[in-house]
Design an enzyme around this catalytic site. Structure first.
Site, PDB file in Angstrom:
ATOM      1  N   LYS A  59       0.849  -1.204   0.000  1.00 21.23           N
ATOM      2  CA  LYS A  59       0.000   0.000   0.000  1.00 21.23           C
ATOM      3  C   LYS A  59       0.878   1.245   0.000  1.00 21.23           C
ATOM      4  O   LYS A  59       0.809   2.101   0.889  1.00 21.23           O
ATOM      5  CB  LYS A  59      -0.963  -0.005   1.177  1.00 21.23           C
ATOM      6  CG  LYS A  59      -2.009  -1.096   1.034  1.00 21.23           C
ATOM      7  CD  LYS A  59      -3.213  -0.868   1.903  1.00 21.23           C
ATOM      8  CE  LYS A  59      -4.219  -1.971   1.684  1.00 21.23           C
ATOM      9  NZ  LYS A  59      -3.730  -3.307   2.074  1.00 21.23           N
ATOM     10  N   TYR A  65       9.566   9.755  -5.087  1.00 22.75           N
ATOM     11  CA  TYR A  65      10.883   9.098  -5.023  1.00 22.75           C
ATOM     12  C   TYR A  65      10.880   7.927  -4.041  1.00 22.75           C
ATOM     13  O   TYR A  65      11.293   6.819  -4.374  1.00 22.75           O
ATOM     14  CB  TYR A  65      11.976  10.115  -4.658  1.00 22.75           C
ATOM     15  CG  TYR A  65      13.318   9.448  -4.519  1.00 22.75           C
ATOM     16  CD1 TYR A  65      13.956   8.905  -5.645  1.00 22.75           C
ATOM     17  CD2 TYR A  65      13.936   9.303  -3.276  1.00 22.75           C
ATOM     18  CE1 TYR A  65      15.173   8.248  -5.526  1.00 22.75           C
ATOM     19  CE2 TYR A  65      15.153   8.654  -3.154  1.00 22.75           C
ATOM     20  CZ  TYR A  65      15.772   8.130  -4.280  1.00 22.75           C
ATOM     21  OH  TYR A  65      16.966   7.471  -4.160  1.00 22.75           O
TER      22      TYR A  65
HETATM   23  P1  BMP Z   1      -8.934 -10.890   5.166  1.00 20.59           P
HETATM   24  O1  BMP Z   1      -9.690 -11.771   4.163  1.00 20.59           O
HETATM   25  O2  BMP Z   1      -8.240 -11.707   6.211  1.00 20.59           O
HETATM   26  O3  BMP Z   1      -9.777  -9.798   5.725  1.00 20.59           O
HETATM   27  O4  BMP Z   1      -7.731 -10.196   4.358  1.00 20.59           O
HETATM   28  C1  BMP Z   1      -7.937  -9.226   3.399  1.00 20.59           C
HETATM   29  C2  BMP Z   1      -6.626  -8.763   2.835  1.00 20.59           C
HETATM   30  O5  BMP Z   1      -6.876  -7.737   1.860  1.00 20.59           O
HETATM   31  C3  BMP Z   1      -5.663  -8.164   3.833  1.00 20.59           C
HETATM   32  O6  BMP Z   1      -4.345  -8.468   3.417  1.00 20.59           O
HETATM   33  C4  BMP Z   1      -5.886  -6.671   3.725  1.00 20.59           C
HETATM   34  O7  BMP Z   1      -4.735  -5.926   4.016  1.00 20.59           O
HETATM   35  C5  BMP Z   1      -6.236  -6.524   2.251  1.00 20.59           C
HETATM   36  N1  BMP Z   1      -7.137  -5.390   1.942  1.00 20.59           N
HETATM   37  C6  BMP Z   1      -8.374  -5.270   2.546  1.00 20.59           C
HETATM   38  O8  BMP Z   1      -8.783  -6.095   3.369  1.00 20.59           O
HETATM   39  N2  BMP Z   1      -9.175  -4.207   2.198  1.00 20.59           N
HETATM   40  C7  BMP Z   1      -8.800  -3.259   1.311  1.00 20.59           C
HETATM   41  O9  BMP Z   1      -9.562  -2.352   1.041  1.00 20.59           O
HETATM   42  C8  BMP Z   1      -7.547  -3.385   0.688  1.00 20.59           C
HETATM   43  C9  BMP Z   1      -6.726  -4.470   1.017  1.00 20.59           C
HETATM   44  O10 BMP Z   1      -5.560  -4.607   0.426  1.00 20.59           O
END
Ligand code: BMP
Length: 209
Positions: A59, A65
């Site tokens: 993210k 840079y």
């Molecule tokens: P989980 O199914 O355990 O909630 O994991 C979701 C994954 O997607 C995590 O790695 C989280 O950082 C990522 N994620 C999210 O949940 N929501 C977003 O809006 C963006 C994400 O990257």
């Protein structure tokens, strides 16, 4: 073809490798995030990439840079794509895309987070983010399965950009998201279950992917 992407947010490298090997035949890509990389080291990405293509979910959200350095580290360590925050604006988005291009890699921009807080600020600008990400040359977007109305809007604005949707499972996102998504990202619903391979297989069937 739509994809199932494993979000491998465990904090032990060997455990991550074990889960990745078990689920390999049921998932298309593996997404790594800070919990794993900060615990196991950046080298874990190369090891995982020998099993499935790796999305580096750092993210990225910094000045151009610094963001370019982070993207470069990800690609030099075998990532096939990186995730950048969309709210950073065009200059950072362009710079990350420029680095990705050097490696033949892809960039996904976060539109609005799937968590409730994603609505506080990000929903108001997420369609603008889609536009900026498209202009900058991002390959795709991350959009929430937890707010189908927003996802539908983002899909409309995205045109032929790829959309990956997290939130199904632990965050109670809707499986309807699969209609609008090119890939579904699932973490805890797979890796925290008693049988990750079986869960991934079931999910594919439920999602019809
Ligand atoms: P989980 O199914 O355990 O909630 O994991 C979701 C994954 O997607 C995590 O790695 C989280 O950082 C990522 N994620 C999210 O949940 N929501 C977003 O809006 C963006 C994400 O990257």
């Amino acid at each position: 073809m739509k994809q199932l992407i494993l979000a491998l947010d465990v904090m032990d490298g060997e455990k991550a490798m074990e889960i990745a090997k078990k689920v390999a035949e049921h998932v298309d890509r593996i997404k790594v995030n800070y919990p794993l990389v900060l615990s196991a080291g950046v080298g874990i990405m190369k090891r995982l990439s020998e099993i499935k293509p790796v999305i580096a979910d750092f993210k990225i959200a910094d000045v151009p840079y610094t963001s370019s350095l982070i993207a470069r580290i990800a690609f030099e360590n075998s990532a096939e794509s990186v995730i950048v925050h969309g709210f950073v604006g065009s200059d950072t988005l362009r710079e990350v895309c420029r680095v990705a291009e050097e490696f033949g890699g892809k960039v996904y921009a976060v539109t609005e987070l799937s968590s409730p807080g994603g609505e506080e600020f990000m929903s108001a600008v997420s369609l603008k983010i889609v536009e900026k990400a498209k202009e900058a040359g991002c390959h795709g977007l991350i959009a929430p399965s937890t707010r189908i109305e927003r996802l539908r809007e983002i899909r409309k604005a995205a045109g032929d950009m790829e959309i990956l949707c997290p939130g199904i499972g632990a965050q109670k996102g809707s499986i309807e998201a699969v209609k609008y998504a090119d890939g579904i990202i699932v973490g805890r619903g797979i890796y925290a279950s008693g049988n990750p391979a079986e869960e991934a297989r079931k999910l594919r069937r439920v999602l019809k992917i």
